[in-house]
Scaffold this active site. Structure first.
Site, PDB file in Angstrom:
ATOM      1  N   CYS A   2       7.250  -0.491   0.962  1.00 26.78           N
ATOM      2  CA  CYS A   2       8.006   0.629   0.403  1.00 26.78           C
ATOM      3  C   CYS A   2       7.066   1.603  -0.310  1.00 26.78           C
ATOM      4  CB  CYS A   2       9.008   0.122  -0.619  1.00 26.78           C
ATOM      5  SG  CYS A   2       9.956  -1.278  -0.075  1.00 26.78           S
ATOM      6  N   LYS A 488      -4.382  -4.415  18.447  1.00 23.48           N
ATOM      7  CA  LYS A 488      -4.141  -2.958  18.453  1.00 23.48           C
ATOM      8  C   LYS A 488      -3.082  -2.606  19.490  1.00 23.48           C
ATOM      9  CE  LYS A 488      -5.383  -1.926  15.499  1.00 23.48           C
ATOM     10  NZ  LYS A 488      -6.082  -2.779  14.639  1.00 23.48           N
ATOM     11  N   GLU A 491       0.512  -3.838  18.535  1.00 18.48           N
ATOM     12  CA  GLU A 491       1.120  -3.132  17.411  1.00 18.48           C
ATOM     13  C   GLU A 491       1.761  -1.820  17.807  1.00 18.48           C
ATOM     14  OE1 GLU A 491      -0.944  -3.360  13.244  1.00 18.48           O
ATOM     15  OE2 GLU A 491      -2.466  -3.013  14.746  1.00 18.48           O
ATOM     16  N   LYS A 606       2.182  -0.577   6.599  1.00  9.93           N
ATOM     17  CA  LYS A 606       0.740  -0.448   6.418  1.00  9.93           C
ATOM     18  C   LYS A 606       0.204  -1.489   5.449  1.00  9.93           C
ATOM     19  CE  LYS A 606      -3.318   1.325   6.763  1.00  9.93           C
ATOM     20  NZ  LYS A 606      -4.058   0.844   7.949  1.00  9.93           N
TER      21      LYS A 606
HETATM   22  C1  AGP Z   1      -3.948  -3.855  11.569  1.00  7.30           C
HETATM   23  O1  AGP Z   1      -3.871  -2.898  12.548  1.00  7.30           O
HETATM   24  C2  AGP Z   1      -2.732  -4.197  10.887  1.00  7.30           C
HETATM   25  N1  AGP Z   1      -1.765  -3.246  10.738  1.00  7.30           N
HETATM   26  C3  AGP Z   1      -2.707  -5.400   9.984  1.00  7.30           C
HETATM   27  O2  AGP Z   1      -3.015  -6.487  10.776  1.00  7.30           O
HETATM   28  C4  AGP Z   1      -3.633  -5.379   8.745  1.00  7.30           C
HETATM   29  O3  AGP Z   1      -4.960  -5.419   9.151  1.00  7.30           O
HETATM   30  C5  AGP Z   1      -3.279  -6.570   7.843  1.00  7.30           C
HETATM   31  O4  AGP Z   1      -1.945  -6.463   7.414  1.00  7.30           O
HETATM   32  C6  AGP Z   1      -4.199  -6.698   6.659  1.00  7.30           C
HETATM   33  O5  AGP Z   1      -4.132  -5.584   5.820  1.00  7.30           O
HETATM   34  P1  AGP Z   1      -5.211  -5.344   4.706  1.00  7.30           P
HETATM   35  O6  AGP Z   1      -6.521  -5.164   5.377  1.00  7.30           O
HETATM   36  O7  AGP Z   1      -4.743  -4.117   3.999  1.00  7.30           O
HETATM   37  O8  AGP Z   1      -5.211  -6.540   3.813  1.00  7.30           O
END
Ligand code: AGP
Length: 611
Positions: A2, A488, A491, A606
């Site tokens: 959020c 990638k 996702e 994200k």
């Molecule tokens: C990657 O493309 C992702 N969206 C996801 O796997 C991400 O890398 C993961 O949630 C870890 O996030 P962080 O590096 O912010 O800890």
């Protein structure tokens, strides 16, 4: 997950909040809402769907207010709906709050509120529980910060809350507990937000908040309190991000922009870690020989893309530092009784620095006496602050949910870290490290050149865009990059993709190879070329297409593939920095050809701040 934005000042709060929420869209959300403090009390507007829906809802209203809070929600308790969207109100609509995170004991609190206070809930959210608790305490105390401090004693979980009260106009109060909140200082105006991009171009200075802290904002004051209600101060963060870096700069999607940002991000990340003589200088993580000699085991723990960077890190550290390294996804590490003690170095890798699983794993390791080193992109984030040593990457804001420049800059940091540790432990020579760093310094130009001539990747992505699954294979470091490439594609294209160590194919997965299947085979490791050749032949023999990624000069790879994409020639260990680029582009163009919402991939956020 959020997003939160709050404003107090003299300008139109609605415009600033909506603009800030748009800058947080990348975090992932399913509904949006705003609460404004007007002469007639608190006015709340909220809608399921994108921020555009909220804007449509209020387009005919003349909403002018100088104080307000806004939120983009990613549903946890209760489905996405207008009523479950934030802000939530209490105390006869004279209190309104937005909330990120989860109130873990919301069910028992809700039961108590219904039974003892006869409160009628409008939504299914845990947030509304917090709103009513704040409302009840407000009734007793008449002070919003008092009410929040009292509520914090009752709620459990990882959360951040920002509240306004109709009876205290001109004031915002926020609390942070394991979910990010930053504070922005302006001239005659102040801000809160869940992430830095929301405040770029608005706030002159950005301040972090620690756990269990409360901040009270008026248009000309910011007062931080610790959990014991003592006034404390924070130093502003050294945020080198600018608004341009957080915008698309003419690229169709943030993802493509960030793929193209990589040469610069890599250059920045290296540059900041070299002294005037070109020696590696890891200020922020000073490992003496004694400290390193005392470490008998290293864990690298992370999630998703950061975890895949960690796999490369393991290979580098074991090769150059000669200390055994275990890698773990953070959600597993926490619950598996890993063997950790004061001789363990725990390396957490995280772009956001707010990933709940990584943060909890870090705390677990810390509790067992491990020394904590983190590699983080977001300055002042929780992972960074809770580590003994932190190495920031300098990727700049990564907006796209699919991570790209965070990965390559994490790799850079892992190269520099392993070389630095190797020099300190005398397991590599300074001469070797210097040559290696020189090669790293040449990567930005090579990558840029590659990016500007990568039409072939786009053509192949479009050609195969009707496929319903894609396989990725590789050996050694290539296998780790294969996992990242596969993630990638999954996702953002929503098709099934599967990565496996090429040597493992014959132990089962080869059963899936048949006419029409596409397998992307990474073959950048000179020492493993002949082994990969056999694996590619095994795949081709079953009628599948082999799309190989090889280094320039290794023309023989063509004999074993259907198509070959060549990356610039570099030493094997450095190849992941370049071999991931065609995989990122392939995923992007594949998703684009399938008309996927690359900007907002479904179900993803994200920053994953819930467990
Ligand atoms: C990657 O493309 C992702 N969206 C996801 O796997 C991400 O890398 C993961 O949630 C870890 O996030 P962080 O590096 O912010 O800890």
């Amino acid at each position: 997950m959020c997003g939160i934005v709050g404003y107090v000042g003299k300008r139109n709060a609605k415009d600033i909040i909506i603009d800030g929420l748009k800058r947080l869209e990348y975090r992932g959300y399913d509904s949006a809402g705003i609460a404004l403090l007007t002469d007639k009390g608190i006015l709340v507007r909220k809608r399921v769907g994108g921020i555009a829906n909220l804007e449509n809802l209020i387009s005919d209203e003349n909403l002018s207010a100088n104080v307000g809070i806004g939120h983009t929600r990613w549903a946890t308790h209760g489905a996405p709906s207008d009523v479950n969207s934030h802000p939530h109100t209490a105390f006869n609509d004279r209190i309104s709050i937005v909330h990120n995170g989860i109130i873990e004991n919301y069910a028992e609190l809700k039961h108590m509120l219904v039974k003892e206070h006869k409160i009628e809930f409008k939504s299914e959210t845990d947030t509304e529980v917090a709103a009513h608790l704040i409302g009840l305490h407000y009734e007793e105390t008449g002070s919003l910060e008092d009410a929040i401090f009292e509520t914090a004693k009752e709620i459990k979980g990882a959360y951040s809350i920002v509240a306004v009260a109709a009876d205290e106009p001109g004031k915002l109060v926020a609390i942070r507990n394991d979910a990010p909140i930053i504070v922005g200082k302006g001239n005659g105006e102040n801000f809160v937000a869940s992430d830095i991009p929301a405040l770029l171009g608005y706030a002159e200075e950005i301040y972090p908040m620690g756990n269990s802290e409360v901040v009270v904002l008026t248009e000309d004051s910011i007062t931080f309190y610790n959990s014991k209600r003592k006034v404390i101060t924070h130093n502003p963060l050294d945020v080198n991000w600018d608004i341009d870096a957080a915008e698309k700069e003419g690229f169709e999607h943030f993802l493509l922009k960030e793929i193209f940002d990589q040469p610069n991000a890599i250059r920045e990340t290296i540059k900041r870690r070299l002294d005037s003589k070109g020696n590696i200088n890891l200020e922020g993580a000073t490992f003496t020989k004694e400290i390193l000699d005392d470490i008998n085991k290293i864990y690298i723990v992370a999630c998703g893309t950061s975890y895949y960077a960690g796999l490369v890190g393991k290979a580098l550290i074991e090769k150059y530092v000669k200390i055994p390294v275990e890698t773990d996804v953070a959600s597993e590490f926490r619950y598996r009784d890993a063997i950790v003690d004061k001789h363990t170095l725990f390396i957490a890798i995280s772009q956001s620095g707010e990933t709940s699983d990584t943060l909890q794993a870090l705390r677990e390791a810390k509790a067992h006496g491990a020394r904590i080193l983190s590699i983080v992109n977001v300055v002042g984030s929780s992972v960074a602050r809770e580590s003994d040593d932190c190495l920031y990457t300098w990727a700049g804001p990564e907006i796209s949910v699919a991570s790209t420049k965070a990965y390559t800059t994490q790799l850079i940091m892992l190269y520099l870290l392993s070389l630095y540790m190797g020099i300190t432990k005398k397991t590599v020579t300074k001469k070797f490290a210097k040559e290696f760093v020189d090669e790293l310094l040449a990567i930005p130009d090579k990558m840029l050149d590659y990016l500007n001539n990568a039409k072939e990747v786009e053509k192949l992505a479009v050609k195969f865009s009707d496929k319903k699954q894609i396989f990725y294979i590789g050996r050694g470091l290539d296998a780790h990059v294969a996992f990242e490439g596969s993630l990638k594609l999954k996702e953002i294209s929503y098709i099934n993709s599967f990565a496996i160590q090429a040597g493992e194919l014959k132990h089962g997965t080869i059963a899936l190879m048949e006419e029409g299947v596409v397998t992307i085979a990474l073959s950048t490791q000179d020492a493993l070329i002949s082994k990969m050749a056999s694996n590619m032949q095994e795949v081709k023999a079953r009628g599948a297409y082999v799309l190989a990624i090889a280094k320039e000069g290794n023309d023989k790879v063509k004999d074993h593939s259907s198509y070959t994409l060549f990356i610039p020639r570099v030493r094997d260990e450095i190849a992941p920095l370049l071999s991931v680029v065609p995989l990122q582009l392939f995923a992007y163009y594949f998703a684009k050809a399938n008309d996927r919402p690359i900007h907002k991939p479904r179900n993803l956020a994200k920053s994953v701040t819930v467990e």
